[in-house]
Design an enzyme around this catalytic site. Structure first.
Site, PDB file in Angstrom:
ATOM      1  N   ASN A 128      10.438  -7.259   2.066  1.00  0.00           N
ATOM      2  CA  ASN A 128      10.182  -5.995   1.382  1.00  0.00           C
ATOM      3  C   ASN A 128      11.439  -5.132   1.448  1.00  0.00           C
ATOM      4  O   ASN A 128      12.133  -5.120   2.455  1.00  0.00           O
ATOM      5  CB  ASN A 128       8.999  -5.296   2.060  1.00  0.00           C
ATOM      6  CG  ASN A 128       8.691  -3.913   1.509  1.00  0.00           C
ATOM      7  OD1 ASN A 128       8.464  -2.980   2.255  1.00  0.00           O
ATOM      8  ND2 ASN A 128       8.672  -3.771   0.204  1.00  0.00           N
ATOM      9  N   GLY A 129      11.712  -4.427   0.354  1.00  0.00           N
ATOM     10  CA  GLY A 129      12.836  -3.503   0.327  1.00  0.00           C
ATOM     11  C   GLY A 129      13.787  -3.762  -0.813  1.00  0.00           C
ATOM     12  O   GLY A 129      14.356  -4.850  -0.914  1.00  0.00           O
TER      13      GLY A 129
ATOM     14  N   ARG B  98       8.025   0.732  -4.193  1.00  0.00           N
ATOM     15  CA  ARG B  98       8.479   1.757  -5.148  1.00  0.00           C
ATOM     16  C   ARG B  98       8.948   1.184  -6.479  1.00  0.00           C
ATOM     17  O   ARG B  98       8.959   1.892  -7.492  1.00  0.00           O
ATOM     18  CB  ARG B  98       9.606   2.567  -4.496  1.00  0.00           C
ATOM     19  CG  ARG B  98       9.162   3.382  -3.287  1.00  0.00           C
ATOM     20  CD  ARG B  98      10.354   3.997  -2.558  1.00  0.00           C
ATOM     21  NE  ARG B  98      11.241   2.970  -2.045  1.00  0.00           N
ATOM     22  CZ  ARG B  98      12.555   3.094  -1.935  1.00  0.00           C
ATOM     23  NH1 ARG B  98      13.140   4.220  -2.322  1.00  0.00           N
ATOM     24  NH2 ARG B  98      13.290   2.110  -1.446  1.00  0.00           N
TER      25      ARG B  98
ATOM     26  N   PRO C 202       0.839  -1.202   0.000  1.00  0.00           N
ATOM     27  CA  PRO C 202       0.000   0.000   0.000  1.00  0.00           C
ATOM     28  C   PRO C 202       0.869   1.245   0.000  1.00  0.00           C
ATOM     29  O   PRO C 202       1.811   1.348   0.772  1.00  0.00           O
ATOM     30  CB  PRO C 202      -0.794  -0.126   1.306  1.00  0.00           C
ATOM     31  CG  PRO C 202       0.033  -1.017   2.168  1.00  0.00           C
ATOM     32  CD  PRO C 202       0.741  -1.958   1.243  1.00  0.00           C
ATOM     33  N   MET C 203       0.564   2.177  -0.900  1.00  0.00           N
ATOM     34  CA  MET C 203       1.310   3.431  -0.983  1.00  0.00           C
ATOM     35  C   MET C 203       0.319   4.576  -1.087  1.00  0.00           C
ATOM     36  O   MET C 203      -0.563   4.572  -1.957  1.00  0.00           O
ATOM     37  CB  MET C 203       2.269   3.418  -2.188  1.00  0.00           C
ATOM     38  CG  MET C 203       3.425   2.450  -2.052  1.00  0.00           C
ATOM     39  SD  MET C 203       4.527   2.430  -3.508  1.00  0.00           S
ATOM     40  CE  MET C 203       3.560   1.407  -4.633  1.00  0.00           C
ATOM     41  N   ALA C 204       0.481   5.545  -0.187  1.00  0.00           N
ATOM     42  CA  ALA C 204      -0.448   6.674  -0.132  1.00  0.00           C
ATOM     43  C   ALA C 204      -0.471   7.432  -1.451  1.00  0.00           C
ATOM     44  O   ALA C 204       0.579   7.787  -1.994  1.00  0.00           O
ATOM     45  CB  ALA C 204      -0.051   7.616   1.003  1.00  0.00           C
TER      46      ALA C 204
ATOM     47  N   CYS D  79       4.957   2.526   8.459  1.00  0.00           N
ATOM     48  CA  CYS D  79       5.040   3.884   7.916  1.00  0.00           C
ATOM     49  C   CYS D  79       6.028   4.728   8.719  1.00  0.00           C
ATOM     50  O   CYS D  79       5.913   4.838   9.945  1.00  0.00           O
ATOM     51  CB  CYS D  79       3.667   4.541   7.926  1.00  0.00           C
ATOM     52  SG  CYS D  79       3.666   6.187   7.183  1.00  0.00           S
TER      53      CYS D  79
END
Length: 371
Positions: free
Chosen positions: A206-207, A231, A19-21, A104
């Protein structure tokens, strides 16, 4: 490679869109889902805003036709409010899966004790997880976290054990601390350590997954059960086609021409307009995607500027028509994109680090959703 099992849900390939704002709304998820399978999580929803039935928040809980499973990420700092929000999701059939945000790193979240700051308070974390699982019914509840606040205040191993004890279906670890933000290099070894410590439920990594090859290397190196991509897919929804192929043992890699990229940009903006019901709002929202889509391509500065300042779909389409449709996918485009700079410090509530076991519910929670 096995499917990812989250309670009664089975996800193939074992790939999750983070999820990304302002990014992972229904239109962007549609573009990604069309490329390959997985779990595609919507933007972060604030539990307080949800239980208060904030109009903007309710509008954000939108899923595309046939989108399954429907995945919703919740943010909260108060166990009671989180519990009410999860019960609302379950009873009103708002989603098929709930993810809890403990990763976050942005100041407006951590200064309230939320996001990546919260797992430091072990007993508060436990209380939140317990209320979420207790109110979820048959819905699987997962959590996403970071290594900790900084290298002196690591929390991920404790948080992983607490997650298992409270019935969480899976944990995802971003291999950075909060103070790193998105800077430096993700610590994949921490994902391996978490996988060794948490054997009862799936562990996702993740990353720094910028390509399918990165995902395969992470899984081989850490033995994690799946990957979470953030990203790396900005301006590249076809990354999910690469990931699906790689998980199935293939080596196909999508390399769209600039013409194909332009067509995707047009469709993305059009879907946003249909979703928002406002062309002006949609095109303004799309502007941030322009640089990501065009990363590495040879495009003049003036044309880039006009595309990034378009006010209508016609403005955008006129600019897209000027792009060289035959230009090949650029070398080096599978590289970091988005924010990369670390922070000097993590903003925390006063006295937050004094006692890691104190159950203290922060005074205020974010009032709006989206991060």
């Amino acid at each position: 490679m096995e499917s990812l099992k989250l309670g009664s849900l089975e996800v193939w390939p074992p790939v999750v869109l983070a999820p990304m704002a302002g990014i992972t709304n229904a239109p962007f998820r549609t573009l990604c889902r069309e490329q390959g399978g997985g779990l595609f999580v919507c933007e972060m929803i604030t539990t307080r805003a949800l239980v208060e039935r904030n109009a903007k928040t309710l509008k954000m809980i939108r899923f595309g036709p046939g989108e399954s499973p429907r995945s919703l990420q919740l943010y909260g700092v108060d166990p009671a409010t989180v519990g009410r929000a999860v019960r609302m999701v379950a009873e009103e059939d708002l989603a098929d899966h709930v993810d809890l945000n403990f990763g976050c790193p942005v100041p407006k979240v951590t200064r309230r004790g939320g996001g990546s700051a919260l797992p430091y308070k072990r007993n508060l974390l436990r209380a939140i997880l317990r209320e979420a699982v207790r109110n979820a019914g048959t819905l699987p509840v997962t959590m996403k976290m970071r290594k900790g606040i900084d290298d002196d205040h690591l929390t991920y191993l404790d948080a992983g054990r607490i997650a298992v004890e409270e019935g969480i279906a899976a944990v995802a670890l971003h291999g950075r601390t909060a103070v790193q933000h998105y800077g430096g290099t993700a610590d994949w070894d921490s994902i391996a350590r978490l996988k060794e410590a948490v054997t009862e439920i799936p562990v996702l990594g993740n990353g720094d997954i910028w390509s399918a090859e990165d995902a395969m290397r992470m899984m081989a190196r850490t033995d994690c059960d799946g990957v979470v991509v953030g990203r790396g897919c900005l301006g590249r929804p076809w990354l999910f086609a690469d990931l699906a192929a790689a998980c199935a043992g293939g080596a196909e890699v999508a390399r769209p021409t600039l013409g194909q990229v332009a067509a995707t940009m047009d469709r993305h903006a059009t879907l946003l307009a249909e979703c928002f019901g406002s062309e002006q709002h949609a095109v303004a929202d799309f502007r941030k995607h322009v640089g990501w889509y065009l990363k590495g391509f040879v495009v003049g500065a003036d044309l880039r500027r006009r595309l990034a300042t378009a006010e209508t779909l016609d403005d955008l389409r006129r600019g897209l028509a000027e792009l060289d449709p035959g230009q090949s996918w650029p070398e080096g485009a599978d590289t970091p994109r988005g924010k990369t700079h670390p922070r000097e410090r993590v903003h925390l509530p006063a006295g937050w680090l004094d006692d890691p076991y104190e159950i203290v519910v922060p005074d205020a929670e974010l009032e709006v959703s989206g991060g």
